[in-house]
Design a protein around this motif. Structure first.
Motif, PDB file in Angstrom:
ATOM      1  N   LEU A   1       0.820  -1.209   0.000  1.00 27.68           N
ATOM      2  CA  LEU A   1       0.000   0.000   0.000  1.00 27.68           C
ATOM      3  C   LEU A   1       0.857   1.263   0.000  1.00 27.68           C
TER       4      LEU A   1
ATOM      5  N   ARG B   1       0.638   3.953  -2.975  1.00 26.21           N
ATOM      6  CA  ARG B   1       0.259   5.337  -2.648  1.00 26.21           C
ATOM      7  C   ARG B   1       1.335   6.340  -3.038  1.00 26.21           C
TER       8      ARG B   1
ATOM      9  N   TYR C   1      -4.811  -5.447  -5.270  1.00 29.57           N
ATOM     10  CA  TYR C   1      -5.497  -4.187  -5.521  1.00 29.57           C
ATOM     11  C   TYR C   1      -6.926  -4.237  -4.977  1.00 29.57           C
TER      12      TYR C   1
ATOM     13  N   VAL D   1      -6.379  -1.981  -1.864  1.00 32.23           N
ATOM     14  CA  VAL D   1      -6.489  -0.597  -2.340  1.00 32.23           C
ATOM     15  C   VAL D   1      -7.945  -0.162  -2.334  1.00 32.23           C
TER      16      VAL D   1
END
Length: 181
Positions: free
Chosen positions: A96, A100, A148, A152
């Motif tokens: 992550l 990001r 993902y 995410v």
């Protein structure tokens, strides 16, 4: 208060930065936050690491233990890979943080290197044939899609699925990508 050695200070900065980058990501973590967590002057962060980005790159990396991946026949590799991936809690935070921060060129480069080294290469080593590379890359996209969706966008349907079900279903998808046509 006793003075810390340079190496002890450096390690405290690394520990604080790793924790904050995993929790908040690159953009939402400041040098001051890292320094406060390490109980030091912010100038020491820069002195020891140069920039926040260099500190991020040093602290945000992970590998998957390849040994369990080679202990199973290729026909069971898909499920085993997903099982190993989901069992390592450290992977989520680093993944992550890298995603990001991927708008930064060097962080994007690290994410690409992690993709290649952690997902594509271990799979490619297990495959033979002229299409081994493309099958390994397709398998990596299956894994990337799972990460993902889970981490995410936090897909609720997948988040509520049991770990054994995810291992079985995504393992089958991964196995399909690995199988020559």
């Amino acid at each position: 208060m006793a003075r810390r050695s340079g190496e002890a200070t450096r390690e405290e900065i690394r520990v604080a930065a790793a924790r904050l980058f995993r929790e908040r990501g690159f953009a939402r973590t400041s040098v001051r936050d890292i320094a406060a967590q390490a109980v030091i002057n912010p100038a020491l962060v820069i002195r020891h690491f140069g920039t926040k980005e260099l500190l991020f790159l040093e602290t945000m990396s992970f590998t998957i233990d390849d040994e369990p991946l080679f202990d199973v026949p290729l026909e069971q590799f898909g499920e085993r890979f997903i099982e190993v991936l989901l069992a390592d809690d450290d992977i989520r935070g680093v993944y992550l943080a890298l995603v990001r921060g991927s708008n930064e060129p060097r962080i994007k480069g690290r994410l690409q290197a992690v993709h290649e080294r952690t997902f594509v290469e271990p799979v490619r080593r297990r495959l033979t044939g002229p299409d081994a590379d493309i099958r390994a890359r397709m398998a990596a996209t299956v894994v990337g899609g799972l990460l993902y969706a889970l981490w995410v966008v936090e897909d609720e349907g997948l988040a509520h699925a049991s770990r054994p079900e995810l291992i079985t279903r995504y393992g089958a998808l991964l196995q399909q990508a690995l199988t020559p046509t």
